[in-house]
Design a protein around this motif. Structure first.
Motif, PDB file in Angstrom:
ATOM      1  N   GLN A  71      -2.434   8.833   7.309  1.00 38.06           N
ATOM      2  CA  GLN A  71      -1.928  10.181   7.090  1.00 38.06           C
ATOM      3  C   GLN A  71      -0.416  10.110   6.888  1.00 38.06           C
ATOM      4  O   GLN A  71       0.298   9.529   7.692  1.00 38.06           O
ATOM      5  N   VAL A  72       0.054  10.714   5.793  1.00 40.84           N
ATOM      6  CA  VAL A  72       1.479  10.712   5.462  1.00 40.84           C
ATOM      7  C   VAL A  72       1.970  12.153   5.403  1.00 40.84           C
ATOM      8  O   VAL A  72       1.346  13.004   4.753  1.00 40.84           O
ATOM      9  N   SER A  73       3.088  12.433   6.067  1.00 43.27           N
ATOM     10  CA  SER A  73       3.667  13.775   5.993  1.00 43.27           C
ATOM     11  C   SER A  73       5.184  13.694   6.054  1.00 43.27           C
ATOM     12  O   SER A  73       5.742  12.819   6.716  1.00 43.27           O
ATOM     13  N   ASN A  74       5.831  14.592   5.339  1.00 42.26           N
ATOM     14  CA  ASN A  74       7.274  14.749   5.444  1.00 42.26           C
ATOM     15  C   ASN A  74       7.551  15.929   6.363  1.00 42.26           C
ATOM     16  O   ASN A  74       7.106  17.049   6.097  1.00 42.26           O
ATOM     17  N   VAL A  75       8.267  15.663   7.432  1.00 43.09           N
ATOM     18  CA  VAL A  75       8.493  16.635   8.496  1.00 43.09           C
ATOM     19  C   VAL A  75       9.880  17.252   8.317  1.00 43.09           C
ATOM     20  O   VAL A  75      10.856  16.548   8.060  1.00 43.09           O
ATOM     21  N   ARG A  76       9.984  18.565   8.461  1.00 45.70           N
ATOM     22  CA  ARG A  76      11.278  19.251   8.420  1.00 45.70           C
ATOM     23  C   ARG A  76      11.593  19.798   9.813  1.00 45.70           C
ATOM     24  O   ARG A  76      10.722  20.378  10.473  1.00 45.70           O
ATOM     25  N   TYR A 128       0.640   4.904  -2.194  1.00 46.79           N
ATOM     26  CA  TYR A 128       1.568   5.975  -1.859  1.00 46.79           C
ATOM     27  C   TYR A 128       2.995   5.616  -2.279  1.00 46.79           C
ATOM     28  O   TYR A 128       3.456   4.506  -2.012  1.00 46.79           O
ATOM     29  N   VAL A 129       3.687   6.570  -2.905  1.00 44.73           N
ATOM     30  CA  VAL A 129       5.131   6.496  -3.095  1.00 44.73           C
ATOM     31  C   VAL A 129       5.730   7.674  -2.331  1.00 44.73           C
ATOM     32  O   VAL A 129       5.357   8.827  -2.567  1.00 44.73           O
ATOM     33  N   ILE A 130       6.656   7.369  -1.427  1.00 43.76           N
ATOM     34  CA  ILE A 130       7.147   8.369  -0.492  1.00 43.76           C
ATOM     35  C   ILE A 130       8.674   8.345  -0.476  1.00 43.76           C
ATOM     36  O   ILE A 130       9.273   7.281  -0.384  1.00 43.76           O
ATOM     37  N   VAL A 159       5.883  13.128  -1.754  1.00 46.27           N
ATOM     38  CA  VAL A 159       4.820  12.125  -1.636  1.00 46.27           C
ATOM     39  C   VAL A 159       4.024  12.148  -2.932  1.00 46.27           C
ATOM     40  O   VAL A 159       3.622  13.217  -3.407  1.00 46.27           O
ATOM     41  N   ARG A 160       3.818  10.977  -3.535  1.00 51.08           N
ATOM     42  CA  ARG A 160       2.986  10.855  -4.740  1.00 51.08           C
ATOM     43  C   ARG A 160       1.975   9.739  -4.514  1.00 51.08           C
ATOM     44  O   ARG A 160       2.264   8.751  -3.807  1.00 51.08           O
ATOM     45  N   CYS A 161       0.817   9.869  -5.137  1.00 46.64           N
ATOM     46  CA  CYS A 161      -0.174   8.786  -5.167  1.00 46.64           C
ATOM     47  C   CYS A 161      -0.268   8.272  -6.595  1.00 46.64           C
ATOM     48  O   CYS A 161      -0.495   9.060  -7.529  1.00 46.64           O
ATOM     49  N   ILE A 162      -0.084   6.965  -6.753  1.00 44.89           N
ATOM     50  CA  ILE A 162      -0.151   6.328  -8.062  1.00 44.89           C
ATOM     51  C   ILE A 162      -1.080   5.125  -7.960  1.00 44.89           C
ATOM     52  O   ILE A 162      -0.807   4.189  -7.210  1.00 44.89           O
ATOM     53  N   ASN A 163      -2.188   5.177  -8.683  1.00 40.03           N
ATOM     54  CA  ASN A 163      -3.156   4.074  -8.684  1.00 40.03           C
ATOM     55  C   ASN A 163      -3.572   3.663  -7.271  1.00 40.03           C
ATOM     56  O   ASN A 163      -3.669   2.480  -6.946  1.00 40.03           O
ATOM     57  N   GLY A 164      -3.803   4.673  -6.438  1.00 42.57           N
ATOM     58  CA  GLY A 164      -4.279   4.414  -5.078  1.00 42.57           C
ATOM     59  C   GLY A 164      -3.205   3.986  -4.095  1.00 42.57           C
ATOM     60  O   GLY A 164      -3.522   3.647  -2.956  1.00 42.57           O
ATOM     61  N   ASP A 210       0.821  -1.211   0.000  1.00 39.32           N
ATOM     62  CA  ASP A 210       0.000   0.000   0.000  1.00 39.32           C
ATOM     63  C   ASP A 210       0.854   1.261   0.000  1.00 39.32           C
ATOM     64  O   ASP A 210       0.461   2.284  -0.560  1.00 39.32           O
ATOM     65  N   LEU A 211       2.010   1.175   0.640  1.00 44.02           N
ATOM     66  CA  LEU A 211       2.931   2.298   0.693  1.00 44.02           C
ATOM     67  C   LEU A 211       4.330   1.829   0.325  1.00 44.02           C
ATOM     68  O   LEU A 211       4.786   0.772   0.788  1.00 44.02           O
ATOM     69  N   TYR A 212       5.011   2.624  -0.492  1.00 49.07           N
ATOM     70  CA  TYR A 212       6.392   2.349  -0.890  1.00 49.07           C
ATOM     71  C   TYR A 212       7.236   3.523  -0.398  1.00 49.07           C
ATOM     72  O   TYR A 212       6.977   4.676  -0.761  1.00 49.07           O
ATOM     73  N   ILE A 213       8.235   3.232   0.418  1.00 50.32           N
ATOM     74  CA  ILE A 213       9.040   4.285   1.033  1.00 50.32           C
ATOM     75  C   ILE A 213      10.505   4.049   0.686  1.00 50.32           C
ATOM     76  O   ILE A 213      11.022   2.949   0.882  1.00 50.32           O
TER      77      ILE A 213
END
Length: 238
Positions: free
Chosen positions: A201-206, A171-173, A164-169, A152-155
């Motif tokens: 919920q996905v977020s990139n934190v700085r 997540y690519v992160i 962060v991108r969504c491809i065909n439902g 479901d998620l690729y990191i």
């Protein structure tokens, strides 16, 4: 369930201190480390010790492989090869054999499951520690290079540019870099994933840290390529 994915620390223990403090404040349940722990940093051993103290799952990156066996021909531009191996030798001089063995033993991917949510995590691509997949590559390239295994998620990490991108439902992160960002923002980066019963919920934190102090450490050291590294830190660009 709150998960933090950190990577590309590159021996920047000051940046890692700041990230780990931020992670603690957010009550994260589990941390995962996606490689490149020591190479090209002024505090390689302290950075590695901070990672090991987490008692979490850690995978190998290309820079960890370089610490283990040196930088090979064809892996970097020819004009940079000699200097990068000098940098590697300096890093090794700061470590002990136990540190090198720890890097050798790291796996190259993580397959994680949280309820109905599956995560595939790796450093560069599932099949390579070195292949580059950039932020502006097409959906077709990301699908081919990163999404071969069902999840479901690729990191991943490696490129030092979070997105962060969504491809065909799915997540690519990319979690960016803790210690050596290349996107022009002089702040450490990591990915936070919050998985609830019916939501993700996905977020990139700085995270701010004292970049100038790390630059001074480089300039006052005998690190072989300290001017380049100080410049990268100062501009957050390669």
């Amino acid at each position: 369930m709150k998960l933090a994915f950190i990577s590309d620390i590159h021996g920047n223990a000051a940046a890692l201190d700041a990230v780990l403090h931020d992670i603690k404040l957010r009550n994260v349940d589990q941390v995962y480390v996606l490689g490149d722990l020591c190479y090209r940093g002024i505090e390689p051993k302290r950075a590695l010790e901070l990672v090991r103290a987490l008692n979490c799952e850690v995978i190998k990156g290309n820079a960890d492989e370089w610490v283990i066996r040196g930088v090979g021909e064809g892996e970097v531009p020819n004009q940079a090869l000699e200097m990068m191996n000098r940098e590697r030798d300096w890093i090794v001089s700061q470590l002990d054999e136990e540190c090198i063995e720890y890097l050798k033993e790291r796996p190259t991917e993580l397959n994680l499951t949280f309820g109905d949510v599956t995560i595939h995590a790796f450093h560069a691509t599932p099949n390579s520690l070195f292949e580059v997949v950039q932020t502006d590559d097409s959906d077709e390239v990301l699908t081919e290079k990163l999404m071969a295994k069902q999840a479901d998620l690729y990191i991943y990490a490696h490129i030092h540019k979070p997105y962060v991108r969504c491809i065909n439902g799915k997540y690519v992160i990319n979690c960016g870099s803790v210690g050596l960002p290349f996107d022009g923002l002089k702040k450490a980066s990591y990915t936070l994933i919050d998985i609830e019963a019916e939501s993700i919920q996905v977020s990139n934190v700085r995270v701010d840290y004292d970049v100038e102090s790390v630059i001074r450490q480089f300039k006052e050291s005998d690190y072989p390529n300290h001017e380049l590294l100080a410049n990268i830190l100062d501009n957050a660009k390669l």
